[in-house]
Design an enzyme around this catalytic site. Structure first.
Site, short mmCIF file in Angstrom:
data_model
loop_
_atom_site.label_atom_id
_atom_site.label_comp_id
_atom_site.label_asym_id
_atom_site.label_seq_id
_atom_site.Cartn_x
_atom_site.Cartn_y
_atom_site.Cartn_z
N LEU A 129 -7.12 4.97 -1.17
CA LEU A 129 -6.75 3.55 -1.38
C LEU A 129 -7.78 2.75 -0.43
CD1 LEU A 129 -3.03 3.76 -0.49
CD2 LEU A 129 -3.85 2.52 -2.26
N SER A 130 -8.51 1.98 -1.05
CA SER A 130 -9.41 1.10 -0.42
C SER A 130 -9.05 0.06 0.78
CB SER A 130 -10.28 0.52 -1.64
OG SER A 130 -10.82 1.29 -2.53
N CYS A 131 -9.86 0.08 1.65
CA CYS A 131 -9.59 -1.03 2.58
C CYS A 131 -9.19 -2.51 1.87
CB CYS A 131 -10.50 -1.06 3.68
SG CYS A 131 -12.10 -1.90 2.95
N GLU A 132 -8.14 -2.92 2.75
CA GLU A 132 -7.58 -4.22 2.07
C GLU A 132 -8.64 -5.42 2.15
OE1 GLU A 132 -3.54 -5.54 0.87
OE2 GLU A 132 -4.80 -3.73 1.15
N ARG B 88 0.84 -1.33 0.15
CA ARG B 88 -0.19 -0.11 -0.15
C ARG B 88 1.00 1.33 -0.03
NH1 ARG B 88 -5.31 -0.66 1.44
NH2 ARG B 88 -5.53 1.51 2.38
#
Length: 386
Positions: free
Chosen positions: A90-93, A37
């Protein structure tokens, strides 16, 4: 750098502990580990301080920056704020992994992504699909340029196109797979047209969940099941309506009365919240539990309701505006139960050139709800069979 690697390992291990890496798509974990990330994060990220989104610069506060880049498995990282609202992240994992699993992506698949953002998701797609197989569309030229740099450094062969996501790439395709990274209320028909018959289209819907649609053999419709819950940013330029405080205003409630249901399921059970989102597509609901449960309900325009349910005793509802949202909420809740109280994964969507609707249990015989209805609107009201 070792600190960032440690944080990445911690996030990866937490995903494993919580069984969030998709078993049917083991490539997702490998791709995520090879595209950390932090290598796609902006030098400035943003954090909500209770009143506004405040900038956090890596150069000034590297520890806090790193903690925002590597939050929990369900924490996204805000990478752009425009006029006070998040416009890229950045979208959550956990959601990244779930959506990639839903895409059922195979090597060699031509893939269209809508919403490049930092480029990380495009890099993950390219890891699986292969070099030159992924095209990504980004409306913001500056984001597109930064994503190209990130992708180049990651040695990911992705074509980044500047354009309006709802148009896809006019004249291109058809693609084997299409994936959006931002929420839409209505799936643009161009996305269906640019997906080959039998191809798969995955998109967030309504900022509350995501759906995987398969295009029919004749290309005239796309149908599929809901895949999971998450909150997504809407398309750039979407009118998000008024926030709660603006709708509520300073006027005293013009109606007060008992609320006949317990609010606990609304707070604890995502199936209830999702069902109400389907049946009342323009209503927004927020809950909080503290010595009981409180729900704040509004339509983003002029009607609102507050329902207060103490730990013991009768729940009381206060409301204002032209609509009686409490009544609408109770009727929608009852309608959901009447249709067998289907859970999230028992809902699906169908998109045709003329309409889009949500159904439960079966796309042909199950109850149907229009996605643009301002209130209860089932297929029965359209003359269709329930």
């Amino acid at each position: 750098m070792s600190e960032l690697s440690d944080l990445q390992s911690r996030l990866t291990n937490t995903m494993e502990t919580q069984d969030l890496w998709p078993a049917d798509s083991p490539w997702v974990r490998r791709a995520a580990e090879n595209a950390p990330r932090h290598t796609f994060a902006t030098d400035r990220v943003w954090d909500w301080d209770g009143d506004t989104y405040a900038p956090v610069d890596q150069a000034r506060d590297s520890a806090r920056w790193a903690s925002l880049v590597y939050g929990g498995v369900y924490d996204s990282t805000i990478t752009q704020v425009t006029e006070g609202l998040p416009t890229s992240s950045l979208s959550c994992e956990a959601v990244v992994a779930d959506m990639l699993d839903s895409l059922v992506l195979e090597p060699g698949h031509t893939t269209l992504e809508l919403g490049t953002a930092t480029g990380r998701n495009a890099a993950l797609l390219a890891t699986r699909a292969g070099p030159g197989r992924v095209t990504s569309v980004e409306v913001d030229p500056q984001l597109a340029a930064a994503a190209r740099t990130n992708l180049s450094l990651a040695m990911a062969d992705v074509e980044v196109v500047v354009g309006a996501g709802e148009l896809g790439v006019p004249g291109a395709g058809p693609f084997d797979r299409v994936m959006a990274t931002y929420a839409v209320e209505v799936v643009p028909w161009a996305w269906v047209e640019q997906t080959r018959p039998g191809g798969r289209l995955v998109t967030p819907w309504g900022r509350l969940g995501h759906v995987a649609l398969t295009v029919a053999p004749d290309g005239c419709s796309a149908t599929g099941w809901m895949q999971g819950l998450a909150t997504f940013m809407p398309a750039r330029g979407t009118d998000q309506g008024k926030i709660w405080e603006q709708v509520r205003g300073d006027e005293a409630p013009d109606a007060e009365g008992a609320f006949g249901r317990t609010l606990e399921p609304l707070h604890r059970d995502a199936n209830v919240l999702f069902a109400l989102r389907v049946i009342l597509p323009d209503i927004r609901i927020r809950t909080e539990a503290d010595q009981g449960v409180t729900a704040w309900v509004h339509d983003g325009n002029s009607s609102w309701a507050t329902i207060i349910a103490p730990q013991t005793g009768q729940a009381v509802a206060y409301q204002g505006g032209p609509r009686r949202l409490v009544t609408e909420l109770e009727e929608a809740w009852q309608a959901w139960e009447t249709h067998g109280a289907p859970g999230l994964y028992e809902f699906g969507m169908t998109r045709t050139p003329e309409e889009q609707y949500i159904w439960s249990n079966d796309p042909d015989t199950g109850p149907k709800w229009s996605t643009d209805a301002p209130a209860l609107k089932t297929a029965e009201q359209h003359g269709a069979t329930q």
